[in-house]
Design an enzyme around this catalytic site. Structure first.
Site, short mmCIF file in Angstrom:
data_model
loop_
_atom_site.label_atom_id
_atom_site.label_comp_id
_atom_site.label_asym_id
_atom_site.label_seq_id
_atom_site.Cartn_x
_atom_site.Cartn_y
_atom_site.Cartn_z
CG ASP A 1 -0.95 -11.01 -54.79
OD1 ASP A 1 -1.77 -10.86 -53.88
OD2 ASP A 1 0.18 -11.46 -54.59
CE LYS B 1 -1.98 -15.16 -55.00
NZ LYS B 1 -0.65 -14.98 -54.45
CG ASP C 1 8.13 -17.10 -61.93
OD1 ASP C 1 7.14 -16.36 -61.82
OD2 ASP C 1 9.28 -16.76 -61.62
P1 5GP Z 1 0.12 -7.63 -57.80
O1 5GP Z 1 0.76 -6.37 -58.30
O2 5GP Z 1 -1.31 -7.81 -58.24
O3 5GP Z 1 0.26 -7.77 -56.31
O4 5GP Z 1 0.96 -8.82 -58.35
C1 5GP Z 1 0.89 -9.20 -59.65
C2 5GP Z 1 2.03 -10.08 -60.07
O5 5GP Z 1 2.60 -10.77 -58.95
C3 5GP Z 1 1.56 -11.14 -61.02
O6 5GP Z 1 1.57 -10.71 -62.34
C4 5GP Z 1 2.54 -12.27 -60.74
O7 5GP Z 1 3.69 -12.09 -61.52
C5 5GP Z 1 2.92 -12.09 -59.29
N1 5GP Z 1 2.17 -12.99 -58.42
C6 5GP Z 1 1.20 -12.66 -57.54
N2 5GP Z 1 0.75 -13.74 -56.89
C7 5GP Z 1 1.44 -14.79 -57.36
C8 5GP Z 1 1.40 -16.21 -57.10
O8 5GP Z 1 0.63 -16.76 -56.29
N3 5GP Z 1 2.28 -16.96 -57.81
C9 5GP Z 1 3.15 -16.44 -58.70
N4 5GP Z 1 3.94 -17.29 -59.33
N5 5GP Z 1 3.20 -15.13 -59.00
C10 5GP Z 1 2.35 -14.32 -58.32
#
Ligand code: 5GP
Length: 188
Positions: A113, A141, A169
């Protein structure tokens, strides 16, 4: 609520509705494509596939079963996410029992994300001096991404949606859906 093997165009997970985003047949095609690329890139090598729990358990298990090269698989946990918003609070890495020094490591993640979690993970893993370190993420994303590492094996670029299913989830639920669903904001 649907059972894991029943495909529905709309599901309720806890208090929210989600609508079908990507069907399992398409997921399968994507994983096949990623596995073929990894087979080619790692020919003659035995990479260590490092799945990130909890979300990547399904993607990682699908991916390794489609590989033809020899590989090892292990999981680590690096959870920092609760509810609908990504948290910037990063926890420590647990479960890295196997030495990764000198190994060709492929990190397998469900979704990137903002990229904060993966950036921290890369820093931690690099301290263990793997021979090489690459990333496979099923979803990415792109619009939310704030880091500058590249994703070597990206399954699917998605807009800023909240998705569940295929390991992902919502508040602990929905991971077992074979298809991926997006949050349906219309009737929240
Ligand atoms: P980041 O550190 O890249 O912002 O977030 C990574 C983590 O956020 C992912 O491993 C996941 O657990 C969670 N995450 C980010 N976007 C989503 C989403 O759209 N759905 C879900 N279920 N988890 C997300």
């Amino acid at each position: 609520m649907v059972t894991p093997h029943e495909q529905a165009t709309r599901v309720k997970v806890r208090d929210k509705f989600f609508r079908l985003y990507l069907q399992k047949e398409k997921i399968d095609e994507i994983v096949n494509g990623l596995a073929a690329r990894i087979d080619q890139d790692y020919s003659g090598k035995t990479p260590l596939i490092l799945g990130i729990l909890n979300g990547a358990f399904i993607f990682a298990s699908d991916l390794v079963r489609k590989l033809h090269i020899p590989c090892e698989i292990s999981f680590v946990k690096y959870s920092s996410y609760h509810g609908l918003e990504s948290s910037e609070e990063i926890n420590r890495l647990i479960g890295l029992n196997e030495g990764i020094r000198g190994r060709d490591v492929i990190i397998v993640e469900d979704i990137v994300d903002t990229g904060f979690t993966m950036a921290q993970l890369l820093t931690d893993l690099k301290n263990h001096e793997p021979a090489s370190l690459r990333i496979a993420s099923f979803c990415f994303k792109t619009e939310a991404f704030r880091e500058n590492f590249s994703i070597d094996y990206c399954g699917l670029e998605i807009p800023k949606l909240f998705v569940v299913g295929y390991g992902l989830d919502y508040d602990g639920a929905g991971r077992n859906f074979p298809d991926i669903y997006q949050l349906d904001e219309s009737d929240v």
